[in-house]
Write a protein that holds these residues in place. Structure first.
Motif, PDB file in Angstrom:
ATOM      1  N   PRO A 154       0.815  -1.220   0.041  1.00 26.66           N
ATOM      2  CA  PRO A 154       0.044   0.029  -0.142  1.00 26.66           C
ATOM      3  C   PRO A 154       0.534   1.246   0.002  1.00 26.66           C
ATOM      4  CG  PRO A 154      -1.133  -1.631   1.530  1.00 26.66           C
ATOM      5  CD  PRO A 154       0.373  -2.206   1.007  1.00 26.66           C
ATOM      6  N   ALA A 200       1.759   1.921  -3.590  1.00 30.07           N
ATOM      7  CA  ALA A 200       0.765   2.429  -4.322  1.00 30.07           C
ATOM      8  C   ALA A 200       0.190   3.733  -4.018  1.00 30.07           C
ATOM      9  CB  ALA A 200      -0.360   1.368  -4.240  1.00 30.07           C
ATOM     10  N   GLU A 201       0.299   4.404  -2.888  1.00 33.31           N
ATOM     11  CA  GLU A 201      -0.073   5.612  -2.527  1.00 33.31           C
ATOM     12  C   GLU A 201       1.270   6.574  -3.068  1.00 33.31           C
ATOM     13  OE1 GLU A 201      -1.721   7.815   1.423  1.00 33.31           O
ATOM     14  OE2 GLU A 201       0.181   6.322   1.765  1.00 33.31           O
ATOM     15  N   TRP A 202       2.406   6.103  -3.153  1.00 32.01           N
ATOM     16  CA  TRP A 202       3.286   7.093  -3.598  1.00 32.01           C
ATOM     17  C   TRP A 202       3.326   7.036  -5.173  1.00 32.01           C
ATOM     18  CZ3 TRP A 202       7.431   5.587  -6.874  1.00 32.01           C
ATOM     19  CH2 TRP A 202       8.396   6.495  -7.359  1.00 32.01           C
ATOM     20  N   SER A 206      -5.634   2.377  -6.979  1.00 34.05           N
ATOM     21  CA  SER A 206      -6.348   3.500  -5.815  1.00 34.05           C
ATOM     22  C   SER A 206      -6.991   2.802  -4.736  1.00 34.05           C
ATOM     23  CB  SER A 206      -7.535   4.264  -6.740  1.00 34.05           C
ATOM     24  OG  SER A 206      -7.072   4.983  -7.546  1.00 34.05           O
ATOM     25  N   ALA A 228      -3.877   1.714  -2.339  1.00 39.52           N
ATOM     26  CA  ALA A 228      -3.382   2.813  -1.941  1.00 39.52           C
ATOM     27  C   ALA A 228      -4.224   3.410  -0.719  1.00 39.52           C
ATOM     28  CB  ALA A 228      -3.266   3.962  -2.880  1.00 39.52           C
ATOM     29  N   ALA A 265      -3.529   2.322   2.973  1.00 45.08           N
ATOM     30  CA  ALA A 265      -2.036   2.378   3.296  1.00 45.08           C
ATOM     31  C   ALA A 265      -1.666   2.499   4.844  1.00 45.08           C
ATOM     32  CB  ALA A 265      -1.235   3.282   2.593  1.00 45.08           C
TER      33      ALA A 265
END
Length: 94
Positions: free
Chosen positions: A2, A5-7, A23, A26, A29
């Motif tokens: 996560p 993915a957020e980055w 999305s 993320a 996270a």
């Protein structure tokens, strides 16, 4: 993972819609990081029953769709009345 993915979402080009799977991963996270860390610490300390409890909590939250939702819905309206994206039916669920 996560946080990765957020980055990636933070670097996503403006004006383009990111993939819904990215999305969904993320969105959870912080919570996923907390649950993974708690489970890992218990395993390192050889407290396997505690680790199993943390893993079970994570499984229940994931099965209910609470981890990867973009916003909390404590009224469960999406779950009971349905919606376009569906409560608990994020792209990661399939």
């Amino acid at each position: 993972f996560p946080p990765v993915a957020e980055w990636i979402l933070s670097m996503w080009p403006h004006g383009q819609t990111p993939k819904p799977q990215l999305s969904a991963v993320a969105n959870g996270a912080l919570l996923v990081g907390l649950l993974w860390t708690s489970t890992s610490v218990e395993v390192i300390q050889c407290k396997f029953k505690h680790a199993a409890a943390w893993a079970s909590i994570a499984a229940v939250l994931s099965a209910a769709g609470l981890i990867h939702q973009s916003q909390a819905d404590l009224t469960f309206k999406k779950f009971t009345h349905g919606s376009d994206d569906g409560f608990g039916t994020t792209p990661c669920a399939f």
